[in-house]
Design an enzyme around this catalytic site. Sequence first.
Site, PDB file in Angstrom:
ATOM      1  N   GLU B 160       0.830  -1.210   0.000  1.00  0.00           N
ATOM      2  CA  GLU B 160       0.000   0.000   0.000  1.00  0.00           C
ATOM      3  C   GLU B 160       0.864   1.260   0.000  1.00  0.00           C
ATOM      4  OE1 GLU B 160      -2.926  -0.262  -0.734  1.00  0.00           O
ATOM      5  OE2 GLU B 160      -3.185  -2.387  -0.321  1.00  0.00           O
ATOM      6  N   HIS B 163       2.048   1.981  -3.332  1.00  0.00           N
ATOM      7  CA  HIS B 163       1.014   2.686  -4.111  1.00  0.00           C
ATOM      8  C   HIS B 163       1.092   4.185  -3.835  1.00  0.00           C
ATOM      9  CE1 HIS B 163      -1.262  -0.210  -6.302  1.00  0.00           C
ATOM     10  NE2 HIS B 163      -1.657  -0.899  -5.250  1.00  0.00           N
TER      11      HIS B 163
END
Lengths: 192, 438
Positions: B160, B163
Amino acid sequence: MSMIVLPIIAGLVLLAFVAWVIGIFNGLVRLRNAVKNAWAQIDVQLKRRHDLIPNLVETAKGYMEHERETLESVVKARNQAAEGSKQSADASTQSTLESGLSGALRNFMVVVERYPDLKADTLFANLQEELSSTENRIGFARQAYNDAVMMMNNKVEMFPGNIVAGMFNFNKESFFEIEVEAEREVPKVSFS
Amino acid sequence: MFELIQANRRRSWWLMGGMLVVLLAVGFICGFSLFPATDSFVAGGYRFFIPLGGLIGMGIAFSIWGFQALLAWTAGDRLLMAAAGAKEIRKEMHPQLFNIVEEMTLAARLPAMPKVYIIEDMSLNAFAAGKDPENAAVAVTAGLLSTLNRDQLQGVIAHEIAHIANRDVQFMTFAGIMLGSIILITEVFHRAIWYSTRAQGSMRRYSSRGSKKSDGTAIILLVLLVISFLLAIIAPLLAQLLYFACSRRREYLADAGGAVYTRYPEGLASALEVISRNPGDKAKTSRAMAPMYIINPLQAKRAFNSLMSTHPPVEERIKILRKMGGGTGYQDYARAWGGVSGTSAVEMPASAFQASAPPPHTPAAVTPPPLPGQAAALTPQEARAESQQRHRDTGDMLRHMHHYRFLNCDCGVKAKIPPNYPHSQVKCPRCGKIHKLS
């Protein structure tokens, strides 16, 4: 006609060249600052470890009557390292002190395994999570520093960055490497 | 890594430009078909036609997108988190999760630590949101927290964080809104054509005007109309394909980032394995949110890489991570990717390879310090006790979120008192001691 056009073209080419050099220069500055910042992050995490240890030892003391030596060696290593960073010792000395502290802590954690009551203490469990997270952070901060150094070095060494770096005196940075032999060794495991 | 982000950003702008062209084309076509009014003026001996309807359509299309994009820019992460039913938590509620997020923030060299959210759901999933790396957020489900061990959780958070560092969140939000706008406009357009008499009216208006001029222009305009209908059907598909292709590429990149940050691909690989068993209820997941999760709940069972997938198949992602062997650089990931997918064409930008010679490993990277629950070999009992502890911690965190009070009795019992508990005293269920509630 060409009397006017030629100088204009030459001027435009020169302008484009200058802009290109400025772009690379700024990129180099950005990378150098990233390296500096990454180095500062390591210090922040080491400091965090120094601050955490007194609490940890204080909590463990009650349960570990017979492990005075282990606790004392942790406290001693911590105090030396904290003193070193306070007096801003040079990098290699400080690095030696910190790895001494890492070794003492590792020893401490092994001993903790023998005290189920201590491990079950919520306060201690929280502190232990904080400590292992701090160890991780130190590792990740060093890793991030090395990543930053590698990008800087790539830029400084590779064409065309090397030309601009040469003009404005940007140098390669050095990686963080473990200098103490003891810490490089793989810990020995015995099943006796 | 920075170069990777730059290459990513460049490609993103191309894709964004492509989608913007599609959006404007759709707007133009719709406007032109519904109001085929033109104006003309003469300049330099030529007659220029201005398709007024088309220009207006373009303007409307752009403002539909612009309005939503602005909304997403100002309140994007809060809206997303609300849509997913996520609540922000403080460090005391789950110190370990906070520590992991902070560690990964350091590894990725993000300028600030993302906010941490919990989704009260026992399914296993996670996603990231935010308009830029300074104002980002990660959300994980309570189920994920109680199921994964620390290494696995670290892998998920690293994915994450990757990202966020790659600015995928920001980009996919804008691209997603653009896709939504294109679909919206064409849908409205199709309805306008089929259900209203307005379209017929405009056709009639058309032919009557055409007959006044020459028949040739009328035929040309009719052909144009047919083409525009076809385009209006194709455009959303095209935009969708662009969007999905980009989404898949970014998932690979985030997986690679997850491996590079943790220097431990197995963590993410085994986490993906666990998550793929229960990524969430299809009925409860919103279609708009689905592509943002670490595994798309709506497509979790897909074993092949179709054009309409937002994520690569899970098995393939796991296989790539496991094939990295001892290596933990982007280059290793790209090599593994080539080996698994059977192609030599690597999806990583060339500039990434310059920066991927593995840097010297640091002690923490080679031998992670012993973590609670990461002992070399866990006996089944220990493993069970550990997973029990995780369940307990997660339960406590959820109770914290619902304002439960906690009471530690001397006998070791931890009493959890609900906020609407009516009495002023609590009796310990084990030792019978009476506790006063303040």
